[in-house]
Design a protein around this motif. Sequence first.
Motif, mmCIF file in Angstrom:
data_model
loop_
_atom_site.group_PDB
_atom_site.id
_atom_site.type_symbol
_atom_site.label_atom_id
_atom_site.label_comp_id
_atom_site.label_asym_id
_atom_site.label_seq_id
_atom_site.Cartn_x
_atom_site.Cartn_y
_atom_site.Cartn_z
ATOM 1 N N ASP A 34 -9.756 1.612 -8.958
ATOM 2 C CA ASP A 34 -9.204 2.438 -7.701
ATOM 3 C C ASP A 34 -9.953 3.296 -7.482
ATOM 4 O O ASP A 34 -10.975 3.543 -7.622
ATOM 5 N N ALA A 35 -9.404 4.112 -6.607
ATOM 6 C CA ALA A 35 -10.337 5.208 -5.877
ATOM 7 C C ALA A 35 -10.639 6.591 -6.764
ATOM 8 O O ALA A 35 -11.232 7.424 -6.217
ATOM 9 N N GLY A 74 -4.869 0.791 -3.606
ATOM 10 C CA GLY A 74 -5.959 1.193 -4.619
ATOM 11 C C GLY A 74 -6.818 2.194 -3.971
ATOM 12 O O GLY A 74 -7.967 2.604 -4.407
ATOM 13 N N THR A 75 -6.241 3.194 -2.692
ATOM 14 C CA THR A 75 -7.099 4.199 -2.481
ATOM 15 C C THR A 75 -6.632 5.546 -3.261
ATOM 16 O O THR A 75 -6.928 6.653 -2.512
ATOM 17 N N SER A 76 -5.705 5.408 -4.165
ATOM 18 C CA SER A 76 -5.282 6.515 -4.808
ATOM 19 C C SER A 76 -6.355 7.308 -5.386
ATOM 20 O O SER A 76 -7.231 6.828 -6.026
ATOM 21 N N ALA A 133 -5.540 10.491 5.373
ATOM 22 C CA ALA A 133 -6.846 10.057 6.005
ATOM 23 C C ALA A 133 -7.287 8.827 5.798
ATOM 24 O O ALA A 133 -8.128 7.993 6.351
ATOM 25 N N SER A 134 -6.615 8.078 4.819
ATOM 26 C CA SER A 134 -6.917 6.676 4.403
ATOM 27 C C SER A 134 -6.057 5.595 5.300
ATOM 28 O O SER A 134 -5.917 4.595 4.718
ATOM 29 N N PHE A 546 -12.080 1.652 1.182
ATOM 30 C CA PHE A 546 -11.973 1.769 2.810
ATOM 31 C C PHE A 546 -12.423 0.521 3.477
ATOM 32 O O PHE A 546 -12.122 0.003 4.496
ATOM 33 N N CYS A 547 -13.447 -0.267 2.727
ATOM 34 C CA CYS A 547 -14.126 -1.329 3.069
ATOM 35 C C CYS A 547 -13.128 -2.501 3.076
ATOM 36 O O CYS A 547 -13.297 -3.395 4.018
#
Length: 938
Positions: A34-35, A74-76, A133-134, A546-547
């Motif tokens: 994840d991020a 999964g941007t957490s 922001a995501s 983000f991609c």
Amino acid sequence: MKQAYSAFAQDISRHIAVERIITDPLRTLAFGTDASFYRLIPQIVLTVVNEEEVRQVLHYAHQHKVHLTFRAAGTSLSGQAVTDGVLVRLGNGWNAAEVLHNGAQIRTEPGVIGARANQLLAPFARKIGPDPASINTCKIGGIVANNASGMCCGTAQNTYQTLASMRLILADGTVLDTGDEASRSAFRDSHGDLLDALQAMHNRVKNNPSLHERIVNKFRIKNTTGYSLNALVDFSDPIDIMQHLLVGSEGTLGFVSEVIYHTVEEHAYKASALLLFANIEQTSRAVTALSSAPVAAVELIDRAGLRSVENKPGMPDYLAGLDNDAAALLVEVRASNEQELQQRLQQTTSALQDFSTLTAKEFTTDKNTCALYWNIRKGLFPAVGAVREKGTTVIIEDIAFPVENLAPAVLELQALFKKYRYDEAIIFGHALAGNLHFVFTQNFTDPQEVQRYADFMDEVCVLVVGRYDGSLKAEHGTGRNMAPFVEMEWGAQAYELMWEIKQLFDPQGLLNPDVILTRNLRAHIENLKPIPEADDLIDRCIECGFCEPVCPSKNLTLTPRHRIVIMRELKRQQRDGKDASYQSLLDDYQYMGIDTCAADGLCSLACPVGINTGDLSRKLRSERNKKHAGKARWAADHFGGITKASRMAFQLTDFSRDLLGDGALIAVSKGVNTLTLGKTPLWHDAMPTSAATVNACEHSVNELTQVIYFPSCASRTMGPGAKDSDQRSLMQVTLELAKKAGVHVAMLPDQDQHCCGMPLESKGHFDQADAMRERLNQALLQVSDNGRIPVMIDTSPCVFRMQQKLDERIRLLDPIEFANRMLVPALNIAPTAEAVAVHVTCSTTKQGLADGLIALARQCSTQVVIPQDITCCGFAGDKGFMQPELNASALAPLQAQVSECREGISTSRTCEVGLSRHSGIPYHSLFYLLDRVSSARR
């Protein structure tokens, strides 16, 4: 333990298709990332598509005592979406959304991307309250699970405050719809003990003044540390308490399968100002003054943050001349109408009248200037990530202070940066809510560096909690990162209440253990993610994800983030010693990472640091295909013959289709494809016919020539589909349309000898592709009189490559530009009432021409459909012929959205083949539609 997971996998396979039960080393590593800066590799990755599958997963997890972690996008950032147990991902069955009550509410499933929900609400001038922001990547499931907020959300418009109802699945598999009275009643009957326990907690808090006050005060500012204990204060009905406890619970209490939001107004009138102050203290005090003004957002940026972006293209010149102590506030005011906006601006300016600024206190409504200001703010995080040393991680922390303490707190935080030598650290954030982000880089490969980070974070916690009683996590969620410090922030009484909640909902502790609550006081410095050097093309990647939404292979194999994760692991093993999984990883990566990458470059537009993972795939193809360099050179040198042979091949298949019919031809092609191990194309009924030729010599340059027309090689060889009503080739349509508009067109006399080189470039034959491009360059310079006459290419991908590679004197026109500049002004257009679908190609997007194509379509039709969730079509040159599964996966959502359309338009012949196949309607160039609905002006 492994036996338990094996038994779980065997049992769950009775309910979930085996292809969605993933255990191979490549995908468990890739999908498990994840991020955050943590890495845990799942034993199993499951993809679930409906509630029943979730219920069965929970059932067998309890039976076999295995851990579950639910994952949305999964941007957490805090480690709440990684696990070494079972990772449960959302499949495509969770993407439904419905606008309710004329936009006042929206019902949405957890797989819906936040920005998609806002797109649905836009016609009603509404939006969801959370604005992380995501938002273009993160999904509703994650927004709810983290109680995400954002720049304008504050504490009043997050999920907790705008929740109308939710549908949830508890750890025991029970489904409850809190918006349905029958479901609530049934739940009261079946789970009376749980509700009684929540009611008792509510009463205990109510009767404990110190605890009650503690909870109220902790949520006066942004706070996502621990559970949402404010639910025990704000609500008395235990079901309402329960659903609000689920908000921000990070998958540790249950699964949210649907949410109904109360929406908020999306103001049409906005004004922004970038206010510069002499020092951070004055900046922070101005925030306090603005807290009583009618402002929508106040973003603080320290001098280090401004310095990180001051040399970026488009940044104001005055940023570079600021003193080291300077800082800025980016302020936005919003309103429903112009009069209200002016009133609010006057009130905001009045609130600032006692403060001196380094530049004028001027608000602007100019969209370009406002975009420039917000690009400064949005560029801060990636600016640090892009310049970090190789092998280091970029960390973004997230804290909040009472607004009145912001000034001294920022100064003390900056002092900590200096003490621990985080010289590159920057501070920015949602100052109106006292919410600050600070970004710095960290090396986790050196134990001393890990200890430096641990000591620094210890002091940050003392500063935030001990001195100012702030929030250690304001909006990014507790995760693993702050789990060891929850008791420090809340105190023993509230902390034990949180453990009581966890025990009530998840008595076996199977849901996302060590997230939010942990007994492991070192959890925040364990399982740290390595970021080894891999390739200059990708080393700047921060693995944010983000991609992923724009990647055509996201539902087939891997995304750009996944590809980079695996490349890093392969490179690490090459340097440090190959383990047992290396060869399997390498073999699997060939298909999943290289062969099925469309290399469309859209990922670079979504990436905060501009990485084009397609460049990596082409580079790897180049290394693999070096042995075929001679063949590629021969193809480049004999392109005229290849063009002729390709046209003949299509003519042969036209004959075969007439003779055998589509069904027999499809069967034959499948057999040949099998015999050739996938090296021949699979036939289908949307395959193009052979393109009718035109005599280029009849269109030579003369004194009347206004444009040179260079048809792409696809347009020269591929005609329309066999079932298309218009059987003219694109070359014929283009020439006839230009004649109708009175535009004098010339062509290269030897055009079949030339190509921009893209087919060879996509396979990694860079030198040979450039040789073809250089021959075309010389030919076009000559025919265009050194660029005096513009050159139009009828296919957007070719235009995009040529723009990057050809002599700058050559003025290239995309078909969209050609139509809007030279055709439309000279034509009478009678728009059709039939619905038309529009596909914006990747190259059209990268050229910034999407709006021009859509505007043109709306001139030609009164009903224009722009399918959602379709970015790249995945045809990728000839890949759609050889690996049609990529095209099929990318276009899976298409047919349902265009069922009412008669036709579709685009600007790439190969893309149109795949679009026609998977939509059920014919797709062709925009020129066909424009020609059909237009007539010459007399």
